[in-house]
Design a protein around this motif. Structure first.
Motif, mmCIF file in Angstrom:
data_model
loop_
_atom_site.group_PDB
_atom_site.id
_atom_site.type_symbol
_atom_site.label_atom_id
_atom_site.label_comp_id
_atom_site.label_asym_id
_atom_site.label_seq_id
_atom_site.Cartn_x
_atom_site.Cartn_y
_atom_site.Cartn_z
ATOM 1 N N LYS A 73 28.262 37.108 40.499
ATOM 2 C CA LYS A 73 27.992 37.875 39.288
ATOM 3 C C LYS A 73 29.084 38.912 39.038
ATOM 4 C CE LYS A 73 22.969 37.392 39.299
ATOM 5 N NZ LYS A 73 21.689 38.077 39.492
ATOM 6 N N ILE A 74 29.507 39.577 40.110
ATOM 7 C CA ILE A 74 30.568 40.592 39.972
ATOM 8 C C ILE A 74 31.860 39.943 39.496
ATOM 9 C CG2 ILE A 74 32.021 42.241 41.220
ATOM 10 C CD1 ILE A 74 29.576 42.740 43.051
ATOM 11 N N VAL A 75 32.227 38.811 40.107
ATOM 12 C CA VAL A 75 33.473 38.138 39.741
ATOM 13 C C VAL A 75 33.400 37.599 38.312
ATOM 14 C CG1 VAL A 75 34.999 36.203 40.294
ATOM 15 C CG2 VAL A 75 34.110 37.638 42.124
ATOM 16 N N GLU A 76 32.219 37.149 37.876
ATOM 17 C CA GLU A 76 32.072 36.686 36.496
ATOM 18 C C GLU A 76 32.345 37.824 35.517
ATOM 19 O OE1 GLU A 76 31.630 33.697 34.897
ATOM 20 O OE2 GLU A 76 32.074 32.943 36.909
ATOM 21 N N GLN A 77 31.897 39.028 35.845
ATOM 22 C CA GLN A 77 32.176 40.183 34.991
ATOM 23 C C GLN A 77 33.654 40.556 35.062
ATOM 24 O OE1 GLN A 77 29.594 43.288 36.369
ATOM 25 N NE2 GLN A 77 27.768 42.423 35.409
ATOM 26 N N MET A 78 34.247 40.345 36.224
ATOM 27 C CA MET A 78 35.635 40.745 36.450
ATOM 28 C C MET A 78 36.621 39.763 35.813
ATOM 29 S SD MET A 78 37.659 41.116 40.068
ATOM 30 C CE MET A 78 36.338 41.935 40.861
ATOM 31 N N LYS A 79 36.266 38.500 35.729
ATOM 32 C CA LYS A 79 37.183 37.448 35.266
ATOM 33 C C LYS A 79 37.906 37.805 33.966
ATOM 34 C CE LYS A 79 36.231 32.715 36.568
ATOM 35 N NZ LYS A 79 35.486 31.504 36.249
ATOM 36 N N PRO A 80 37.202 38.105 32.899
ATOM 37 C CA PRO A 80 37.916 38.400 31.649
ATOM 38 C C PRO A 80 38.683 39.725 31.702
ATOM 39 C CG PRO A 80 35.545 38.655 31.333
ATOM 40 C CD PRO A 80 35.753 38.098 32.699
ATOM 41 N N GLU A 81 38.156 40.691 32.431
ATOM 42 C CA GLU A 81 38.795 42.012 32.488
ATOM 43 C C GLU A 81 40.137 41.962 33.232
ATOM 44 O OE1 GLU A 81 37.438 45.042 31.356
ATOM 45 O OE2 GLU A 81 35.802 43.916 30.424
ATOM 46 N N VAL A 82 40.196 41.160 34.305
ATOM 47 C CA VAL A 82 41.384 41.136 35.171
ATOM 48 C C VAL A 82 42.230 39.883 34.923
ATOM 49 C CG1 VAL A 82 42.140 41.333 37.589
ATOM 50 C CG2 VAL A 82 40.052 42.435 36.883
ATOM 51 N N ASN A 83 41.754 38.995 34.054
ATOM 52 C CA ASN A 83 42.436 37.725 33.755
ATOM 53 C C ASN A 83 42.601 36.868 35.004
ATOM 54 O OD1 ASN A 83 42.709 38.530 31.065
ATOM 55 N ND2 ASN A 83 44.690 39.498 31.457
ATOM 56 N N LEU A 84 41.510 36.586 35.679
ATOM 57 C CA LEU A 84 41.546 35.767 36.889
ATOM 58 C C LEU A 84 41.549 34.287 36.528
ATOM 59 C CD1 LEU A 84 38.813 37.532 39.068
ATOM 60 C CD2 LEU A 84 41.275 37.835 39.217
ATOM 61 N N ASP A 85 42.319 33.495 37.296
ATOM 62 C CA ASP A 85 42.187 32.047 37.152
ATOM 63 C C ASP A 85 41.099 31.570 38.110
ATOM 64 O OD1 ASP A 85 43.286 31.714 39.748
ATOM 65 O OD2 ASP A 85 45.322 31.513 38.965
ATOM 66 N N GLU A 86 40.766 30.292 38.063
ATOM 67 C CA GLU A 86 39.642 29.771 38.846
ATOM 68 C C GLU A 86 39.861 29.923 40.351
ATOM 69 O OE1 GLU A 86 36.534 28.702 38.057
ATOM 70 O OE2 GLU A 86 37.090 29.493 36.106
ATOM 71 N N LEU A 87 41.077 29.668 40.808
ATOM 72 C CA LEU A 87 41.365 29.771 42.237
ATOM 73 C C LEU A 87 41.200 31.212 42.726
ATOM 74 C CD1 LEU A 87 42.229 28.047 44.621
ATOM 75 C CD2 LEU A 87 44.594 28.599 44.107
ATOM 76 N N GLN A 88 41.703 32.155 41.943
ATOM 77 C CA GLN A 88 41.536 33.569 42.292
ATOM 78 C C GLN A 88 40.055 33.949 42.299
ATOM 79 O OE1 GLN A 88 44.029 35.171 39.151
ATOM 80 N NE2 GLN A 88 45.526 35.936 40.646
ATOM 81 N N ALA A 89 39.325 33.467 41.315
ATOM 82 C CA ALA A 89 37.895 33.795 41.222
ATOM 83 C C ALA A 89 37.149 33.299 42.457
ATOM 84 C CB ALA A 89 37.296 33.194 39.958
ATOM 85 N N ILE A 90 37.433 32.090 42.904
ATOM 86 C CA ILE A 90 36.765 31.529 44.084
ATOM 87 C C ILE A 90 37.114 32.341 45.328
ATOM 88 C CG2 ILE A 90 36.674 29.522 45.613
ATOM 89 C CD1 ILE A 90 37.104 27.804 43.041
ATOM 90 N N ALA A 91 38.399 32.636 45.492
ATOM 91 C CA ALA A 91 38.839 33.379 46.679
ATOM 92 C C ALA A 91 38.227 34.782 46.703
ATOM 93 C CB ALA A 91 40.365 33.463 46.700
ATOM 94 N N ILE A 92 38.214 35.458 45.578
ATOM 95 C CA ILE A 92 37.684 36.819 45.509
ATOM 96 C C ILE A 92 36.172 36.808 45.699
ATOM 97 C CG2 ILE A 92 37.378 38.806 43.972
ATOM 98 C CD1 ILE A 92 40.227 38.195 42.907
ATOM 99 N N THR A 93 35.503 35.788 45.168
ATOM 100 C CA THR A 93 34.056 35.663 45.390
ATOM 101 C C THR A 93 33.762 35.563 46.877
ATOM 102 O OG1 THR A 93 33.782 34.549 43.261
ATOM 103 C CG2 THR A 93 31.998 34.297 44.846
ATOM 104 N N ASN A 94 34.543 34.765 47.595
ATOM 105 C CA ASN A 94 34.347 34.629 49.048
ATOM 106 C C ASN A 94 34.598 35.956 49.773
ATOM 107 O OD1 ASN A 94 33.675 31.919 48.857
ATOM 108 N ND2 ASN A 94 35.787 31.234 49.137
ATOM 109 N N VAL A 95 35.618 36.687 49.352
ATOM 110 C CA VAL A 95 35.914 37.987 49.976
ATOM 111 C C VAL A 95 34.747 38.947 49.742
ATOM 112 C CG1 VAL A 95 37.429 40.017 49.876
ATOM 113 C CG2 VAL A 95 38.418 37.734 49.857
#
Length: 182
Positions: A73-95
């Protein structure tokens, strides 16, 4: 031949009586139909209340949300704000999920004092930030820092709103009680 028929009739009668008493609470009408307003255990409409309430464990304790779900949920909110690609989103979600698991362990550790827990949480936060920023480019790091600052403020304002709404409800109850006394 007549004795076999009477034996079958006796067994049939006993089975019928047993099923009737099972429907209405084994002691006649005690547990259900007459005194409880319904069938069985007084649940009404033939329903057992324990089924409607769910598990009978600690009902006062809220259901724990898995860290993976919260992190997503946090990464979904962060995605548009930080311009994350899918790979970054997955890695950050795991962290984030790993960090939340560690945070849960730290909070449940009863051998540590409150100050030690605060220091450990601060170290965990710094470690998490380092791990997350390793996946980001310099432009995204600035956006991530800004997002996290705002995210903390949003969390604080939500908890304040909850406290304020609880206080308002208590105040309303007090004023209603005073009005009814007058």
């Amino acid at each position: 031949m007549k004795s076999i028929q009477s034996l079958f009739l006796l067994v049939f009668t006993l089975l019928c009586i047993n099923s009737v008493s099972a429907q209405y609470g084994n002691g006649g009408y005690n547990n259900g139909y007459g005194s409880g307003g319904g069938y069985g255990r007084g649940g009404g409409m033939g329903m057992d209340r324990s089924i409607m309430q769910g598990p009978q464990g600690n009902t006062s304790k809220p259901k724990e949300v898995p860290p993976e779900e919260t992190a997503a949920k946090i990464v979904e909110q962060m995605k548009p704000e930080v311009n994350l690609d899918e790979l970054q989103a997955i890695a950050i979600t795991n962290v984030f999920a790993d960090s939340m698991r560690e945070q849960g362990i730290l909070l449940k550790n009863e051998s540590s004092s409150q100050d030690e827990k605060m220091e450990q949480m601060k170290a965990l936060r710094e470690s998490t930030t380092k791990k997350v920023t390793a996946f980001l480019n310099p432009d995204q790091i600035e956006k991530y820092t800004y997002f996290m600052e705002n995210f903390k403020e949003v969390k604080k304002s939500k908890s304040k709103k909850k406290k304020d709404s609880k206080e308002n409800k208590d105040d309303k109850k007090e004023t209603e009680a005073i009005k009814t006394e007058e």
